[in-house]
Design a protein around this motif. Sequence first.
Motif, PDB file in Angstrom:
ATOM      1  N   GLN A 194       4.678 -10.575  -9.015  1.00  0.00           N
ATOM      2  CA  GLN A 194       4.373  -9.186  -8.715  1.00  0.00           C
ATOM      3  C   GLN A 194       3.440  -9.155  -7.522  1.00  0.00           C
ATOM      4  O   GLN A 194       2.536  -9.987  -7.424  1.00  0.00           O
ATOM      5  N   CYS A 195       3.650  -8.208  -6.638  1.00  0.00           N
ATOM      6  CA  CYS A 195       2.799  -8.113  -5.453  1.00  0.00           C
ATOM      7  C   CYS A 195       1.526  -7.363  -5.805  1.00  0.00           C
ATOM      8  O   CYS A 195       1.361  -6.193  -5.476  1.00  0.00           O
ATOM      9  N   GLU A 196       0.621  -8.044  -6.483  1.00  0.00           N
ATOM     10  CA  GLU A 196      -0.641  -7.428  -6.868  1.00  0.00           C
ATOM     11  C   GLU A 196      -1.772  -8.370  -6.466  1.00  0.00           C
ATOM     12  O   GLU A 196      -1.519  -9.486  -6.026  1.00  0.00           O
ATOM     13  N   TYR A 197      -2.978  -7.906  -6.662  1.00  0.00           N
ATOM     14  CA  TYR A 197      -4.134  -8.635  -6.169  1.00  0.00           C
ATOM     15  C   TYR A 197      -4.180 -10.075  -6.683  1.00  0.00           C
ATOM     16  O   TYR A 197      -4.512 -11.003  -5.963  1.00  0.00           O
ATOM     17  N   ALA A 214      -1.736 -11.979  -7.612  1.00  0.00           N
ATOM     18  CA  ALA A 214      -0.425 -12.634  -7.580  1.00  0.00           C
ATOM     19  C   ALA A 214      -0.515 -14.138  -7.330  1.00  0.00           C
ATOM     20  O   ALA A 214       0.181 -14.926  -7.965  1.00  0.00           O
ATOM     21  N   TYR A 257       8.327  -4.163  -7.124  1.00  0.00           N
ATOM     22  CA  TYR A 257       7.700  -3.768  -5.859  1.00  0.00           C
ATOM     23  C   TYR A 257       7.677  -2.252  -5.722  1.00  0.00           C
ATOM     24  O   TYR A 257       8.682  -1.577  -5.953  1.00  0.00           O
ATOM     25  N   ASN A 276       2.794   1.704  -2.481  1.00  0.00           N
ATOM     26  CA  ASN A 276       1.484   1.140  -2.784  1.00  0.00           C
ATOM     27  C   ASN A 276       1.065   0.207  -1.645  1.00  0.00           C
ATOM     28  O   ASN A 276       1.726  -0.788  -1.372  1.00  0.00           O
ATOM     29  N   LEU A 281      -1.395  -1.844  -1.358  1.00  0.00           N
ATOM     30  CA  LEU A 281      -1.750  -3.206  -1.779  1.00  0.00           C
ATOM     31  C   LEU A 281      -0.483  -4.046  -1.949  1.00  0.00           C
ATOM     32  O   LEU A 281      -0.426  -5.197  -1.514  1.00  0.00           O
ATOM     33  N   SER A 282       0.540  -3.463  -2.561  1.00  0.00           N
ATOM     34  CA  SER A 282       1.833  -4.133  -2.695  1.00  0.00           C
ATOM     35  C   SER A 282       2.350  -4.601  -1.334  1.00  0.00           C
ATOM     36  O   SER A 282       2.786  -5.738  -1.177  1.00  0.00           O
TER      37      SER A 282
END
Length: 253
Positions: free
Chosen positions: A149-152, A154, A186, A190, A192-193
């Motif tokens: 997942q494209c998160e902080y 990841a 995704y 977002n 951040l993403s």
Amino acid sequence: MPRVLAVVNQKGGVGKTTTAVNLSAALAQAGQRVLLVDLDPQGNATMGSGIDKRTTTRTVYHALLGLSELASIRQRAEKGGYDLVPANRDLAGAEVELVELEARETRLKAALERVAMDYDFILIDCPPSLSLLTVNGLAAAQRVLIPMQCEYYALEGLSDLVATVKRVRANLNPQLEIAGLLRTMYDPRNTLSQQVSRELETHFGDKVYRTVVPRNVRLAEAPSYGVPAVLWDAGSKGAQAYVALADEVLEHP
Ligand SMILES: Nc1ncnc2c1ncn2[C@@H]1O[C@H](COP(=O)(O)OP(=O)(O)O)[C@@H](O)[C@H]1O
Ligand SMILES: [Mg+2]
């Protein structure tokens, strides 16, 4: 011989099972002979393929322990058009029982070798851990597909995963390679993403699949009907992403 792909990430909820089920269905739609191995005691890939884990008596557990041949355990996932080796909570005990056995890390590989000629692709849906089960998945595979997942957070844990892949390559499976990182869930709105997605491309270059799987409700609801989303709603953005991923996998098998 088939291409064997392990779908691995020790984090839960990153889209491993969704990827394993829908990539299997998309490859089958493209005319490939596919076997999906559920290697997670949660049995989500089993249920998502339309096979009831609660009434299934013989599972991957029996293959790992040498109690049954895979050829008699596999079932047809009718809707998906692929074969499935099911799993259920029986598998939760396997870890402990395997430790006692000879060649405990290569038991899945040995079991798969006896059905390999029936398939073009074998996909292995691994549990959310870097346990002996996942090591069995990695020892049996040629390539590793890593959904993220494209998160902080990841990238957190990725180095442990890469270290495990290296260890398996050194000790058990010299041909093992990372096939690619797959961006899942995704959300293009977002920021951040977007940032994390770009960072992945910068750091990992062509080891990142071009296909990005969007957050899409059809992917989340299809499992409750026991049908891969690729078939449940072929026109949905999520289904289309997995068809595109299958094309990429076929391009660079
Ligand atoms: N692209 C997506 N869009 C929306 N929901 C998704 C997507 N991918 C997975 N999900 C949902 O997120 C949850 C976790 O996904 P899952 O594939 O089971 O992850 P894992 O196998 O890594 O634990 C599930 O409820 C699944 O239906
Ligand atoms: Mg899963």
